[in-house]
Design an enzyme around this catalytic site. Structure first.
Site, PDB file in Angstrom:
ATOM      1  N   SER A   1       0.857  -1.060   0.166  1.00  0.00           N
ATOM      2  CA  SER A   1      -0.121   0.128   0.048  1.00  0.00           C
ATOM      3  C   SER A   1       0.913   1.277  -0.117  1.00  0.00           C
ATOM      4  CB  SER A   1      -1.148   0.045   1.383  1.00  0.00           C
ATOM      5  OG  SER A   1      -1.889  -0.934   1.277  1.00  0.00           O
TER       6      SER A   1
ATOM      7  N   SER B   1      -3.032  -3.542  -3.424  1.00  0.00           N
ATOM      8  CA  SER B   1      -2.275  -2.593  -2.956  1.00  0.00           C
ATOM      9  C   SER B   1      -3.027  -1.384  -2.482  1.00  0.00           C
ATOM     10  CB  SER B   1      -1.157  -1.765  -3.942  1.00  0.00           C
ATOM     11  OG  SER B   1      -0.677  -0.900  -3.579  1.00  0.00           O
TER      12      SER B   1
ATOM     13  N   ASP C   1      -4.309   2.382  -1.902  1.00  0.00           N
ATOM     14  CA  ASP C   1      -3.421   3.463  -2.332  1.00  0.00           C
ATOM     15  C   ASP C   1      -4.346   4.678  -2.030  1.00  0.00           C
ATOM     16  OD1 ASP C   1      -1.032   1.950  -3.040  1.00  0.00           O
ATOM     17  OD2 ASP C   1      -2.314   1.381  -4.734  1.00  0.00           O
TER      18      ASP C   1
END
Length: 348
Positions: free
Chosen positions: A225, A263, A265
């Site tokens: 992340s 991930s 984000d």
């Protein structure tokens, strides 16, 4: 664009950063990073904020209220994934204890995270109340520690040691002279690219290298992340703060992110401009203020793209090799990176 004098998020006047780093025994490599838009009572003197979610595989406590109201009423905390609830609870306790908040019945704590479970005992949830309080109370203007500190103590980026990174850009006077500062917590993967050079490939560590005929390792995975916090002194409304936050994703993409399924984000942008500040003491039902128009936003977009890209590089270039939880993650080999950039004629 030129940087501010510190090349840090604290180049935006009033912004403060504090960090608590926890390194204990063989398996605790974690921490807290606190970003304060100003040093006053954040609940009583709020700043406008906007959030952009690049991929929502993560935990960002308080995001829905920011989306709804466009106001940030606490410091912004970054920490480890499983410590988010504890950090939020500690942040609420801190805010309730402030003079002037005796009658407050609700606090919208803002806490983001990345997963540091490769290098740290993430199941142990080692963040304690004093770790949050110390990060906030130790927050200050001036230079910001980068690399293996605070919430970046146990993170991994592109298979190398990630961490906390920051950068800033300053617009020329003809475009308002505004400053944009970025702070990141890098913990994601892909194919590391610096100034366009395929650094990750040339170092032999990158996502999908098994499919490219190489040997795959855990450090080559693209999951993880990235938290991106953007500050500016430009007078922006919530809508344009969201647009500014969205451009941080472009800067992250320049570094070679694969924007993988795993991930999470997030980008949070806020304005410190005095004319857009929100005071709870103001009982008026209307507000009149001046904010930048849409046509004035493009230079700020460029600033946040450049600042985010550099902040991610800085998070790695300032990091050190870390061993923890039975694993070792090496720091990015700077000499080899410089050689690669020279070969691509991207540095002197």
């Amino acid at each position: 664009m030129p940087t501010g004098p510190l090349d840090a998020i604290t180049d935006v006047a009033g912004v403060e950063v504090g960090q608590t780093t926890l390194i204990r025994g063989d398996n605790v490599r974690t921490g807290v990073t606190a970003i304060l838009p100003h040093a006053g009572n954040m609940y009583r003197e709020r700043v406008p904020g906007g959030i952009f979610i690049g991929n929502g595989y993560g935990k960002l406590t308080g995001s829905t209220q920011v989306d709804e109201m466009g106001e940030i009423e606490t410091p912004i905390l970054l920490t480890s994934t499983t410590s988010v609830p504890r950090a939020a609870d500690d942040l609420i306790s801190y805010m309730l204890s402030l003079p002037g908040n005796e009658g407050v019945l609700s606090i919208n704590a803002i806490v983001g995270e990345t997963n540091d479970g490769w290098l740290s005992d993430i199941r142990g949830r080692h963040i304690a109340p004093e770790d949050v309080t110390n990060a906030i109370r130790d927050a200050k203007p001036g230079p910001v520690d980068e690399g293996t500190v605070g919430a970046g103590t146990g993170t991994v980026a592109f298979g190398w040691k990630g961490g906390i990174g920051t950068a800033s850009r300053r617009l020329p006077a003809t475009l308002g002279g505004y400053t944009v500062g970025v702070l990141v917590q890098s913990n994601f993967g892909g194919i590391l690219t610096i100034n366009g050079a395929p650094v990750g490939q040339e170092l032999g560590q990158y996502y999908l290298r098994k499919e490219a005929g190489q040997v795959e390792g855990v450090k080559d995975k693209a999951d993880g992340s990235c938290m991106m916090v953007i500050a500016t002194d430009a007078p922006l409304d919530v809508r344009n703060l969201k647009r500014l936050a969205a451009r941080a994703w472009v800067g992250m993409g320049r570094t070679g992110s694969s924007a993988s399924n795993g991930s999470g984000d997030y980008a949070i942008a806020f304005s410190t401009a005095s004319q857009v500040r929100i005071f709870t003491s103001d009982v008026s039902t209307t507000r009149r203020t001046e904010v930048l128009t849409n046509d004035a936003m493009s230079p700020l977009f460029e600033a946040v793209i450049e600042g985010t890209e550099e902040a991610i590089y800085n998070s790695m270039l300032k990091a050190t090799t870390v061993t923890g939880n039975g694993h070792t993650v090496e720091a990015l080999p700077i000499d080899r990176v410089v050689t690669i950039l020279r070969q691509h004629q991207l540095t002197k």
